[in-house]
Write a protein that holds these residues in place. Structure first.
Motif, short mmCIF file in Angstrom:
data_model
loop_
_atom_site.label_atom_id
_atom_site.label_comp_id
_atom_site.label_asym_id
_atom_site.label_seq_id
_atom_site.Cartn_x
_atom_site.Cartn_y
_atom_site.Cartn_z
N SER A 25 0.82 -1.21 0.00
CA SER A 25 0.00 0.00 0.00
C SER A 25 0.86 1.27 0.00
O SER A 25 0.34 2.37 0.09
CB SER A 25 -0.94 0.01 1.21
N GLY A 26 2.18 1.09 -0.11
CA GLY A 26 3.07 2.24 -0.22
C GLY A 26 3.80 2.62 1.05
O GLY A 26 4.58 3.57 1.05
N VAL A 27 3.59 1.90 2.14
CA VAL A 27 4.30 2.18 3.38
C VAL A 27 5.75 1.71 3.24
O VAL A 27 6.02 0.64 2.69
CB VAL A 27 3.61 1.47 4.57
N ASP A 28 6.67 2.51 3.73
CA ASP A 28 8.09 2.17 3.71
C ASP A 28 8.36 1.24 4.90
O ASP A 28 8.59 1.69 6.01
CB ASP A 28 8.94 3.44 3.81
N VAL A 29 8.30 -0.06 4.65
CA VAL A 29 8.47 -1.06 5.71
C VAL A 29 9.91 -1.55 5.69
O VAL A 29 10.40 -2.03 4.67
CB VAL A 29 7.51 -2.26 5.52
N ARG A 30 10.58 -1.42 6.83
CA ARG A 30 11.97 -1.85 6.96
C ARG A 30 12.11 -2.71 8.21
O ARG A 30 11.54 -2.39 9.25
CB ARG A 30 12.91 -0.65 7.09
N ILE A 31 12.88 -3.76 8.08
CA ILE A 31 13.15 -4.66 9.20
C ILE A 31 14.66 -4.76 9.36
O ILE A 31 15.39 -4.92 8.38
CB ILE A 31 12.57 -6.07 8.93
N VAL A 32 15.11 -4.71 10.60
CA VAL A 32 16.54 -4.86 10.92
C VAL A 32 16.70 -6.13 11.73
O VAL A 32 16.02 -6.33 12.74
CB VAL A 32 17.08 -3.66 11.72
N THR A 33 17.60 -6.99 11.26
CA THR A 33 17.92 -8.22 11.99
C THR A 33 19.42 -8.24 12.28
O THR A 33 20.19 -7.51 11.65
CB THR A 33 17.54 -9.48 11.16
N PRO A 34 19.85 -9.05 13.23
CA PRO A 34 21.28 -9.10 13.55
C PRO A 34 22.09 -9.79 12.46
O PRO A 34 21.67 -10.81 11.93
CB PRO A 34 21.36 -9.90 14.85
N HIS A 35 23.23 -9.23 12.12
CA HIS A 35 24.16 -9.91 11.23
C HIS A 35 24.99 -10.92 12.02
O HIS A 35 25.35 -11.97 11.52
CB HIS A 35 25.09 -8.90 10.55
#
Length: 137
Positions: A10-20
């Motif tokens: 729907s156009g939302v800037d979805v970002r997920i951060v996970t551990p490297h």
């Protein structure tokens, strides 16, 4: 995953951060098994490079944020007594946004399809097996 997909499409800037750098190798393997689906949905996936990250922080529309210990899974939400703080239109929201900008620009690697193609066969094989047990992990 459905909520993330709906938001991203729907156009939302979805970002997920996970551990490297993981605390448990099998959790990292399982986490990475979802990257392709997330990328295909339009979700941006990042890995935090300097070390292990355990933050649970969400920012929405530069007006609302959630900071706490809650994972977005059944155990955290219903079985454990984890907590979070919801904030709206408070003075700390710009600081949270600045932290995110610094995180994405200076401390994370954005996952690409090329990264996924370069995963080893062993990693991909483990991912398939671990997905069976995902609800219990």
């Amino acid at each position: 995953l459905c909520a993330l997909e709906l938001a991203a499409k729907s156009g939302v800037d979805v970002r997920i951060v996970t551990p490297h750098i993981p605390d448990k190798w099998y959790i990292q393997c399982l986490t990475r098994s979802y990257y392709l689906e997330l990328l295909n949905m339009g979700v941006k996936v990042y890995e935090y490079v300097p070390g292990f990250i355990h933050a649970k922080t969400c920012l929405s529309d530069d007006k609302r944020a959630v900071v706490g210990t809650i994972n977005f899974d059944y155990r955290s939400l219903y079985l454990h007594f984890e907590d979070a703080c919801f904030m709206q239109d408070t003075a700390c929201i710009p600081d949270i946004k600045a932290d995110f900008i610094d995180l994405f620009n200076n401390k994370c690697h954005r996952i690409t399809y090329e990264d996924l193609r370069n995963l080893s066969f062993a990693s991909r094989f483990c991912s398939v097996i671990l997905r069976i047990f995902a609800p219990m992990l």
